[in-house]
Design an enzyme around this catalytic site. Structure first.
Site, short mmCIF file in Angstrom:
data_model
loop_
_atom_site.label_atom_id
_atom_site.label_comp_id
_atom_site.label_asym_id
_atom_site.label_seq_id
_atom_site.Cartn_x
_atom_site.Cartn_y
_atom_site.Cartn_z
N LYS A 48 0.92 -1.02 -0.07
CA LYS A 48 0.20 -0.10 0.00
C LYS A 48 0.83 1.23 0.14
CE LYS A 48 -3.70 -2.06 2.74
NZ LYS A 48 -4.83 -1.61 1.71
N ARG A 103 -10.26 -11.56 2.06
CA ARG A 103 -11.13 -12.56 1.39
C ARG A 103 -10.39 -13.94 1.79
NH1 ARG A 103 -11.54 -9.57 -3.97
NH2 ARG A 103 -11.23 -7.75 -2.56
N1 BES Z 1 -8.34 -3.75 4.54
C1 BES Z 1 -8.31 -3.44 3.18
C2 BES Z 1 -9.41 -2.38 2.73
C3 BES Z 1 -9.50 -1.09 3.33
C4 BES Z 1 -8.78 -0.15 2.42
C5 BES Z 1 -10.43 -0.56 4.18
C6 BES Z 1 -8.90 1.01 3.04
C7 BES Z 1 -10.53 0.60 4.64
C8 BES Z 1 -9.64 1.45 3.93
C9 BES Z 1 -8.31 -4.55 2.27
O1 BES Z 1 -7.58 -5.72 2.93
C10 BES Z 1 -7.67 -4.07 1.02
O2 BES Z 1 -6.89 -3.80 0.69
N2 BES Z 1 -8.47 -4.27 -0.12
C11 BES Z 1 -8.06 -3.80 -1.48
C12 BES Z 1 -8.85 -4.74 -2.51
C13 BES Z 1 -8.05 -4.76 -3.75
C14 BES Z 1 -6.79 -5.00 -4.03
C15 BES Z 1 -9.15 -5.58 -4.77
C16 BES Z 1 -8.86 -2.53 -1.74
O3 BES Z 1 -9.84 -2.25 -1.30
O4 BES Z 1 -8.17 -1.70 -2.10
MN MN Z 2 -5.44 -5.50 2.05
#
Ligand code: BES
Ligand code: MN
Ligand code: ZN
Length: 490
Positions: free
Chosen positions: A274, A348
């Site tokens: 990230k 997931r």
């Molecule tokens: N924990 C995150 C989701 C999230 C991101 C919650 C920002 C709150 C704020 C999750 O694990 C994630 O990183 N999801 C990705 C999925 C994507 C790679 C398909 C996302 O939402 O960017």
């Molecule tokens: Mn994630």
């Protein structure tokens, strides 16, 4: 703090409030007819303030009065509701308590003036508002302000409402205990709140409420074949934990409600790392886990006649020499293979094995809770939790629970057409489905593991915590879940 230990109702009428014994009176003004509802000692200064526009009868407005002649309570706060309904009532109570919480008052008496009679929902709302107003995170901040002195609540109600009000107070107290636990767990930083810590806290909860709590470690997870969960965990030096906690309030033969919570104690994204901005907030990525443990606490306090199983897969998502890479294929406990196209879609992966594990309980219903997608935040913001379920009746029950608990959810679609993007040339499915409809494709991924029972998914990515100056866990959706679980009894 965050829990009012002493709460009770008192049978009285708004017309005799000036003789009530308390450190403060909080008068929630529902209507305009103040003099009709209150005795003159209280009505006339408030009427006067309204007349000179020091108090407007609009939502968010309140007035503080000190030592009103003839009124026994030394402090009076009049908070305008500016509407009707329990939601407006709770907002006014919160306004009033925020005014009072930094003062000397320990004992606050709350009365609803000029509206409908106080009922069970109002009573619950007062207790949860008090818990909200006084919650303080101190564990890693010794310099935090002193806790509020507010410790005792009295609700003024009529004789006919006494039973309902008392029931609401008890439920509000249990919900607040659960919310406070969830907030404390999620607010702790990732170097404190590790998978091991979460498991210890679950064990502690088990001891306090006589619950059966099992914690599985890596070896046992390998034996179970949880290849998807373990794939996420393999990039971290923190050992993974799989928590299974059980509350038994009904016969063993009764099918349990199962709650599953995402317990990523820190989500860096892994190799699909990230960006740096706001990455600290990924310590809240165990908000789902915190909320199901909080719900377990609330349910254990209320002791309804049902069985509840809470499952928490918990680990860190880190980049490392041993971490999973984009393109890796893993085998889930269900036997289905998954191509990990993005290591940041890790929630997931840990949930799918927990959902397969849940089958062994022959559940009456399974609800998973997860801070799953940024896409859900884009869709719904920070007000509504995203609700996904192929089962209309179940979706209706969860929406109703959210409304009753003032912890709302909004139903999202789950058409199979959205799942097109999850196809993979190298595995039974990929773990991402493209940018469009990201919260829906995530839910459809989970759905592939839930064929054996009634299932719903709550995406709390937008509601589990607040960013900015008020950064911190909200404890959502403990209130929704507690109402839902209670609705499944009998
Ligand atoms: N924990 C995150 C989701 C999230 C991101 C919650 C920002 C709150 C704020 C999750 O694990 C994630 O990183 N999801 C990705 C999925 C994507 C790679 C398909 C996302 O939402 O960017
Ligand atoms: Mn994630
Ligand atoms: Zn995550």
């Amino acid at each position: 703090m965050g829990r009012i230990m002493d709460f009770r109702h008192q049978i009285s009428s708004p017309g005799s409030l000036s003789s009530l014994t308390a450190d403060a009176l909080l008068l929630v003004l529902a209507g305009e007819a103040i003099d009709a509802a209150l005795d003159a000692k209280l009505a006339s200064p408030i009427q006067d303030a309204v007349a000179v526009e020091d108090l407007k009868l609009k939502a968010g407005r309140c007035l503080y009065l000190h030592r009103v002649p003839g009124v026994k309570a030394p402090r009076v706060v009049a908070a305008a509701m500016g509407g009707s309904g329990v939601k407006a009532f709770k907002a006014a109570v919160l306004q009033g308590l925020n005014q009072l919480k930094g003062m000397g008052a320990q004992h606050v008496a709350v009365a609803l003036v000029g509206g409908a009679e106080l009922d069970e929902q109002h009573a619950e709302a007062v207790v949860t508002a008090a818990a909200d107003a006084t919650y303080l995170y101190r564990h890693t901040k010794p310099s935090a302000p002193q806790p509020s002195k507010l410790a005792k609540l009295t609700l003024v109600c009529s004789k006919g409402q006494a039973k309902a009000v008392q029931a609401g107070l008890v439920r509000g107290q249990a919900v607040s205990a659960g919310v406070t636990l969830a907030r404390d767990l999620a607010n702790r930083p990732g170097n404190h709140c590790t998978p091991t810590y979460l498991a210890e806290q679950a064990k502690k909860l088990g001891k306090a409420y006589e619950l059966k709590v099992d914690v599985l470690d890596r070896k046992e997870l390998e034996k179970l074949g949880m290849g998807a969960f373990l794939a996420v965990a393999q990039g971290s030096h923190e050992p993974p934990r799989f928590i299974v906690a059980r509350y038994n309030g009904a016969a063993k033969t009764e099918a349990p409600v199962v709650l599953v919570g995402k317990g990523i104690t820190f989500d860096t994204g892994g190799i699909s790392i990230k960006p740096a901005a706001e990455m600290d907030e990924m310590k809240f990525d165990m908000g789902g886990a915190a909320s199901v443990l909080g719900t377990l606490r609330a349910v254990a306090e209320l002791k309804p006649k049902l069985n509840l199983v809470v499952i928490v897969p918990t680990c860190e998502n880190m980049p490392d020499g041993r971490a999973i890479k984009p393109g890796d294929v893993v085998t889930s406990m269900s036997g289905q293979t998954i191509e990990i196209l993005n290591t940041d879609a890790e929630g997931r992966l840990i949930l799918c094995d927990a959902l397969t594990y849940a089958e062994r309980f022959k559940p009456s219903v399974v609800v998973d809770v997860a801070t799953l997608t940024g896409a859900c935040v884009v869709a719904l913001g920070n007000i509504n939790t995203g609700l996904f379920s192929p089962d209309d009746a179940l979706a209706g029950e969860l929406l109703a629970a959210g409304q009753a608990a003032l912890d709302p959810a909004w139903r999202m679609p789950l058409d199979e057409e959205y799942a097109e993007g999850l196809k993979s040339n190298f595995a039974d499915m990929g773990n991402v489905g493209g940018r469009a409809g990201g919260a829906i494709t995530a839910a459809l991924f989970l759905k592939k593991f839930t064929a054996k029972y009634r299932w719903a998914h709550l995406d709390v990515a937008g509601t589990a915590w607040k960013s900015g100056a008020a950064k911190g866990s909200t404890g959502r959706p403990v209130a929704l879940l507690t109402h839902f679980v209670l609705s499944q009894a009998g």
